[in-house]
Design a protein around this motif. Structure first.
Motif, PDB file in Angstrom:
ATOM      1  N   UNK A   1      -0.514   7.540   0.685  1.00 20.58           N
ATOM      2  CA  UNK A   1      -1.560   6.746   1.316  1.00 20.58           C
ATOM      3  C   UNK A   1      -2.126   7.451   2.536  1.00 20.58           C
ATOM      4  N   UNK A   2      -3.429   7.731   2.504  1.00 16.04           N
ATOM      5  CA  UNK A   2      -4.074   8.331   3.667  1.00 16.04           C
ATOM      6  C   UNK A   2      -4.011   7.413   4.872  1.00 16.04           C
ATOM      7  N   UNK A   3      -4.224   6.119   4.658  1.00 12.83           N
ATOM      8  CA  UNK A   3      -4.162   5.167   5.763  1.00 12.83           C
ATOM      9  C   UNK A   3      -2.738   5.033   6.281  1.00 12.83           C
ATOM     10  N   UNK A   4      -1.762   5.003   5.368  1.00  5.71           N
ATOM     11  CA  UNK A   4      -0.369   4.926   5.792  1.00  5.71           C
ATOM     12  C   UNK A   4       0.014   6.101   6.672  1.00  5.71           C
ATOM     13  N   UNK A   5      -0.436   7.284   6.283  1.00  6.78           N
ATOM     14  CA  UNK A   5      -0.172   8.478   7.101  1.00  6.78           C
ATOM     15  C   UNK A   5      -0.835   8.338   8.469  1.00  6.78           C
ATOM     16  N   UNK A   6      -2.079   7.872   8.496  1.00  6.63           N
ATOM     17  CA  UNK A   6      -2.797   7.731   9.757  1.00  6.63           C
ATOM     18  C   UNK A   6      -2.075   6.774  10.697  1.00  6.63           C
ATOM     19  N   UNK A   7      -1.642   5.617  10.177  1.00  4.43           N
ATOM     20  CA  UNK A   7      -0.950   4.647  11.025  1.00  4.43           C
ATOM     21  C   UNK A   7       0.377   5.214  11.540  1.00  4.43           C
TER      22      UNK A   7
ATOM     23  N   UNK B   1     -15.143   2.271  -5.883  1.00  7.26           N
ATOM     24  CA  UNK B   1     -13.932   2.017  -5.102  1.00  7.26           C
ATOM     25  C   UNK B   1     -12.927   3.130  -5.381  1.00  7.26           C
ATOM     26  N   UNK B   2     -12.486   3.792  -4.326  1.00  4.25           N
ATOM     27  CA  UNK B   2     -11.625   4.958  -4.458  1.00  4.25           C
ATOM     28  C   UNK B   2     -10.328   4.770  -3.678  1.00  4.25           C
ATOM     29  N   UNK B   3      -9.288   5.429  -4.124  1.00  9.72           N
ATOM     30  CA  UNK B   3      -8.071   5.566  -3.343  1.00  9.72           C
ATOM     31  C   UNK B   3      -8.345   6.564  -2.216  1.00  9.72           C
ATOM     32  N   UNK B   4      -7.686   6.376  -1.095  1.00  9.72           N
ATOM     33  CA  UNK B   4      -8.068   7.104   0.115  1.00  9.72           C
ATOM     34  C   UNK B   4      -7.961   8.622  -0.025  1.00  9.72           C
ATOM     35  N   UNK B   5      -6.842   9.119  -0.530  1.00 10.77           N
ATOM     36  CA  UNK B   5      -6.704  10.563  -0.673  1.00 10.77           C
ATOM     37  C   UNK B   5      -7.663  11.113  -1.721  1.00 10.77           C
ATOM     38  N   UNK B   6      -7.881  10.353  -2.790  1.00 13.99           N
ATOM     39  CA  UNK B   6      -8.812  10.788  -3.833  1.00 13.99           C
ATOM     40  C   UNK B   6     -10.248  10.848  -3.316  1.00 13.99           C
TER      41      UNK B   6
ATOM     42  N   UNK C   1     -14.427   5.161   4.657  1.00 14.14           N
ATOM     43  CA  UNK C   1     -12.996   5.297   4.393  1.00 14.14           C
ATOM     44  C   UNK C   1     -12.160   4.751   5.536  1.00 14.14           C
ATOM     45  N   UNK C   2     -11.007   4.172   5.168  1.00 15.72           N
ATOM     46  CA  UNK C   2     -10.038   3.721   6.165  1.00 15.72           C
ATOM     47  C   UNK C   2      -9.229   4.893   6.717  1.00 15.72           C
ATOM     48  N   UNK C   3      -9.098   5.975   5.947  1.00 14.70           N
ATOM     49  CA  UNK C   3      -8.357   7.150   6.392  1.00 14.70           C
ATOM     50  C   UNK C   3      -9.289   8.006   7.264  1.00 14.70           C
ATOM     51  N   UNK C   4      -9.484   7.579   8.493  1.00 10.78           N
ATOM     52  CA  UNK C   4     -10.539   8.178   9.317  1.00 10.78           C
ATOM     53  C   UNK C   4     -10.205   9.600   9.758  1.00 10.78           C
ATOM     54  N   UNK C   5      -8.936   9.999   9.704  1.00 15.34           N
ATOM     55  CA  UNK C   5      -8.632  11.411   9.984  1.00 15.34           C
ATOM     56  C   UNK C   5      -9.239  12.301   8.900  1.00 15.34           C
ATOM     57  N   UNK C   6      -9.300  11.793   7.656  1.00 12.68           N
ATOM     58  CA  UNK C   6      -9.998  12.517   6.598  1.00 12.68           C
ATOM     59  C   UNK C   6     -11.477  12.679   6.936  1.00 12.68           C
TER      60      UNK C   6
END
Length: 363
Positions: free
Chosen positions: A184-190, A70-75, A96-101
């Protein structure tokens, strides 16, 4: 000489990546102790949510085990990119939830192609280059404390939230929270998706700043703050975690915004360098199969807003015409563009000067 210099620089770069590589939050092995095959699955999804899905995958595979990290999105983005650059062994599957990554990683040539009946059946917006697949369906929602927010104050749309934040009496000043987009990668995406969709985006940014809205990490932390009364409302929270918590704690109310609701599909990718990419592909096909969809649905990772509204789990139905799926496509490369990100972050930082700036913590 130049070739030797380039090789030396590349070696130093890869060594720096290796020494600064972030660690996962947790790791656990699931499956038979003597399984002859073991897949490494790295994901931003909480293991507590993903565990029954993995167990369903393993039910008919007694010779297989899954090491879940289990990883943090940016990591997760950083370590996957580092694996790709090093050209060595990588995870067998990344979700990953940060799909732009994920789109960026595919664009960098870090993914393995896979085609099957299951992947071919996906809508075009949920698959890219036969290397990235959207495997979940989760709304971005607002959550609130049912005991502390009067029914007439519950925001049913972004326009309603704006009205609350602009109230001259400031009853919600410092009592609204959202993701820290720099952590947060997901926060940025949203937030980025909102900037493309919402006529209210500029107004929200201004109102967030004037009302001392809190930008911080983590779905779990934010929702715990709402339940504790530290915050009264939280904006752009991933719906799967909210639904799971609300089922246990009825004080947590959930709203799918009536002006439009973002729909996220977590992206799955088989990295280049996977030790058992065939097993990673098997997991992808399972997640897209009827059995996998049933398991994801039971875990609130595959949701239908109409069903949720009918059950009373969600307060407002945005309606099919107002759903905004986050498309897995080259369009998301703009979100990862360095200059675009710097400008967007500067605008966001002006609205949230007191952001925590903590670790990349959202999933």
């Amino acid at each position: 000489m130049r070739r030797a210099l380039r090789s030396a620089v590349a070696g130093l770069f890869l060594a720096a990546l290796a020494t600064s590589a972030p660690a996962q939050e947790l790791a656990e092995r699931l499956g038979a102790p003597r399984a002859v095959r073991e897949m490494v699955l790295r994901s931003t999804t909480d293991l507590s949510v993903m565990r029954p899905v993995i167990e369903a995958f393993l039910e008919t595979r007694p010779g297989v085990a899954v090491r879940y990290e289990q990883w943090l999105s940016n990591n997760l983005y950083d370590v996957t990119r580092a694996d790709c650059a090093a050209g060595g062994r990588a995870a067998d599957l990344v979700i990953s939830s940060a799909v732009h990554h994920m789109v960026d990683l595919v664009n960098q040539g870090c993914a393995t192609r896979h085609v099957s009946a299951e992947t071919a059946a996906l809508p075009a917006a949920l698959g890219w280059r036969d290397e990235l697949w959207g495997v979940t369906r989760e709304p971005a929602v607002m959550v609130y404390n049912r005991d502390l927010v009067p029914p007439e104050d519950v925001p049913h749309s972004r326009f309603d939230l704006l009205d609350l934040l602009r109230d001259d009496d400031r009853p919600y000043a410092g009592r609204v929270a959202t993701y820290d987009i720099e952590a947060s990668g997901l926060g940025y995406l949203f937030a980025y998706a909102d900037s493309l969709e919402a006529t209210t985006f500029g107004g929200l940014m201004e109102a967030f700043g004037r009302a001392d809205t809190v930008a911080t990490c983590c779905s779990a932390e934010i929702m715990a703050g709402v339940l504790a009364g530290d915050y009264l409302i939280a904006y752009n929270i991933i719906g799967s975690y909210a639904l799971e918590l609300a089922a246990r704690t009825p004080r947590l109310g959930i709203v799918a915004p009536g002006d439009y609701t973002l729909i996220l599909s977590r992206g799955a990718m088989i990295p280049k360098g996977a030790a058992d990419g065939a097993l990673g592909a098997e997991m992808v096909d399972f997640l897209l199969s009827p059995a996998g969809r049933a398991a994801l649905g039971a875990a609130d990772l595959l949701t239908d807003l109409e069903d949720l509204v009918a059950s009373g789990a969600v307060d407002v139905d945005a309606g099919p015409s107002l759903l905004r799926p986050v498309e897995l496509s080259p369009k998301l490369l703009v979100a990862s563009d360095r200059q675009k990100r710097m400008l967007f972050s500067a605008r966001w930082r002006a609205a949230f000067p007191q952001a925590t700036g903590g670790p990349a913590a959202d999933r």
